[in-house]
Design a protein around this motif. Structure first.
Motif, short mmCIF file in Angstrom:
data_model
loop_
_atom_site.label_atom_id
_atom_site.label_comp_id
_atom_site.label_asym_id
_atom_site.label_seq_id
_atom_site.Cartn_x
_atom_site.Cartn_y
_atom_site.Cartn_z
N SER A 205 0.85 -1.04 -0.14
CA SER A 205 -0.02 0.17 -0.06
C SER A 205 0.86 1.38 0.02
CB SER A 205 -0.94 -0.03 1.13
OG SER A 205 -1.78 1.18 1.29
N GLU A 206 1.96 1.18 0.81
CA GLU A 206 2.73 2.45 0.87
C GLU A 206 3.34 2.68 -0.46
OE1 GLU A 206 5.40 1.53 4.14
OE2 GLU A 206 4.04 2.47 5.73
N ALA A 207 4.09 1.57 -1.04
CA ALA A 207 4.53 1.50 -2.44
C ALA A 207 3.62 2.08 -3.46
CB ALA A 207 5.15 0.17 -2.85
N ASN A 208 2.44 1.64 -3.34
CA ASN A 208 1.34 2.19 -4.32
C ASN A 208 1.09 3.63 -4.07
OD1 ASN A 208 1.10 -0.03 -5.76
ND2 ASN A 208 -0.67 -1.04 -4.42
N LEU A 209 1.14 4.03 -3.00
CA LEU A 209 0.78 5.44 -2.61
C LEU A 209 1.84 6.30 -3.06
CD1 LEU A 209 -0.73 7.83 -1.17
CD2 LEU A 209 0.24 7.14 0.99
N LYS A 210 3.22 5.97 -2.85
CA LYS A 210 4.40 6.74 -3.35
C LYS A 210 4.31 6.68 -4.71
CE LYS A 210 8.24 6.65 0.09
NZ LYS A 210 9.24 5.86 0.28
N ALA A 211 3.97 5.63 -5.62
CA ALA A 211 4.09 5.61 -7.01
C ALA A 211 2.87 6.68 -7.36
CB ALA A 211 3.81 4.13 -7.52
N THR A 212 1.79 6.60 -6.76
CA THR A 212 0.75 7.52 -7.24
C THR A 212 1.21 8.79 -6.97
OG1 THR A 212 -0.84 5.78 -6.57
CG2 THR A 212 -1.55 8.31 -6.64
N SER B 79 1.73 14.97 -12.48
CA SER B 79 2.40 16.34 -12.63
C SER B 79 1.68 17.32 -11.71
CB SER B 79 2.05 16.39 -14.12
OG SER B 79 0.72 16.43 -14.12
N LEU B 80 0.74 16.93 -11.08
CA LEU B 80 0.02 17.77 -10.03
C LEU B 80 0.88 17.84 -9.02
CD1 LEU B 80 -3.64 16.43 -10.06
CD2 LEU B 80 -2.65 18.38 -11.35
N ALA B 81 0.90 18.95 -8.01
CA ALA B 81 1.74 19.19 -6.81
C ALA B 81 0.90 18.51 -5.70
CB ALA B 81 1.87 20.67 -6.48
N VAL B 82 1.74 17.64 -5.01
CA VAL B 82 1.02 16.95 -3.97
C VAL B 82 1.95 17.06 -2.76
CG1 VAL B 82 0.33 14.41 -3.27
CG2 VAL B 82 0.04 15.44 -5.70
N TRP B 83 1.42 17.22 -1.52
CA TRP B 83 1.92 17.21 -0.20
C TRP B 83 1.15 16.66 0.47
CZ3 TRP B 83 0.98 21.72 3.07
CH2 TRP B 83 0.36 22.67 2.59
N SER B 84 1.64 16.43 1.84
CA SER B 84 0.81 15.75 2.83
C SER B 84 1.46 16.28 4.24
CB SER B 84 0.84 14.17 2.98
OG SER B 84 -0.03 13.68 3.79
N VAL B 85 0.52 16.54 5.38
CA VAL B 85 0.99 17.11 6.44
C VAL B 85 -0.04 16.50 7.44
CG1 VAL B 85 1.57 19.21 5.65
CG2 VAL B 85 -0.67 18.82 6.43
N ASP B 86 0.70 16.16 8.80
CA ASP B 86 -0.19 15.46 9.78
C ASP B 86 -1.01 16.77 10.43
OD1 ASP B 86 1.57 17.20 11.68
OD2 ASP B 86 2.62 15.09 11.88
N ASP C 111 -0.50 18.04 13.01
CA ASP C 111 0.50 19.41 13.68
C ASP C 111 1.23 20.19 12.58
OD1 ASP C 111 -0.12 18.87 16.24
OD2 ASP C 111 1.52 17.17 16.28
N MET C 112 0.42 19.91 11.36
CA MET C 112 1.03 20.59 10.14
C MET C 112 2.53 20.22 9.58
SD MET C 112 -1.16 22.08 8.43
CE MET C 112 -0.24 23.33 7.41
N LYS C 113 2.90 19.21 10.17
CA LYS C 113 4.58 18.56 9.97
C LYS C 113 4.25 17.83 8.59
CE LYS C 113 6.51 17.73 14.38
NZ LYS C 113 6.80 16.73 15.42
N LEU C 114 5.18 18.22 7.75
CA LEU C 114 5.36 17.82 6.28
C LEU C 114 5.60 16.34 6.27
CD1 LEU C 114 4.99 18.71 3.35
CD2 LEU C 114 7.36 19.23 3.09
N ILE C 115 4.84 15.41 5.80
CA ILE C 115 5.03 13.98 5.90
C ILE C 115 5.90 13.78 4.49
CG2 ILE C 115 4.10 11.70 5.91
CD1 ILE C 115 1.64 12.84 7.48
N THR C 116 5.26 14.12 3.50
CA THR C 116 5.70 13.61 2.08
C THR C 116 5.20 14.85 1.34
OG1 THR C 116 6.24 11.96 0.50
CG2 THR C 116 3.95 12.23 1.37
#
Length: 186
Positions: A118-125, A130-137, A139-144
């Motif tokens: 699941s993690e590998a599929n999410l990373k691949a996605t 070409s869209l800018a993708v970011w994820s925070v927890d 506490d607004m810490k940048l996860i990826t």
């Protein structure tokens, strides 16, 4: 404690590698009943898929310390299961024995494999868009973030995002970035 353990426990005598005792979980875990194994050398039972792991029971790696490992084992019907095994030696009347506690962790290993996939599929996605993708927890810490997001921040604000840092506390972020982030959060 031996019979009441939720895990399989077996005792082997070092001198001749005879299996001298096993608790009631033997048949459930391995498919062998006590009468088939007690009093027989451990080498009679092809439980180990990997020969290296068999060295533990054959006594070649016995020391004066405890040992723990995970192994792929075979049941009597040749079905396989993953096991967490903890070994320890002890003495009775100057005779050395090894006790092994064997826990079936097949479900845990299966869940770990599914999570890794699941993690590998999410990373691949994330990384193949070409869209800018970011994820925070929370506490607004940048996860990826993906490369398009990193490039967007570099080109617009002139700094590198760092995972593990709060978005409003990115070390090299200019005031303009912090202001835009604050406005976006309203």
């Amino acid at each position: 404690a031996f019979e009441l353990s939720p895990d399989l426990m077996v005792i082997v005598r070092q001198q001749d590698l005879i299996l001298v005792e096993a608790n009631s979980k033997l048949e459930m875990v391995t498919g062998y009943c006590k009468s088939e194994v007690i009093g027989k050398p451990v080498s009679n039972f092809p439980w180990w898929i990997n020969g290296k792991e068999n060295d533990v029971f054959s006594g070649r790696t016995w020391g004066d310390t405890e040992l723990a490992l995970e192994a792929s084992l075979k049941r009597k019907d040749n079905s396989r299961f993953f096991a967490a095994i903890a070994f320890s030696d002890f003495y009775v009347s100057d005779e050395r024995y090894l006790i092994a506690v064997i826990r079936d962790i097949t479900e845990k290993k299966s869940a770990e494999r599914k999570l890794m996939l699941s993690e590998a599929n999410l990373k691949a996605t994330i990384n193949n868009t070409s869209l800018a993708v970011w994820s925070v927890d929370r506490d607004m810490k940048l996860i990826t973030f993906n490369e398009p997001m990193g490039e967007y921040i570099r080109s617009l604000y002139g700094f590198e995002l760092r995972t593990g840092e709060r978005m409003n506390r990115q070390p090299d972020a200019p005031a303009e970035f912090r202001g835009d982030l604050a406005r976006a959060g309203r």
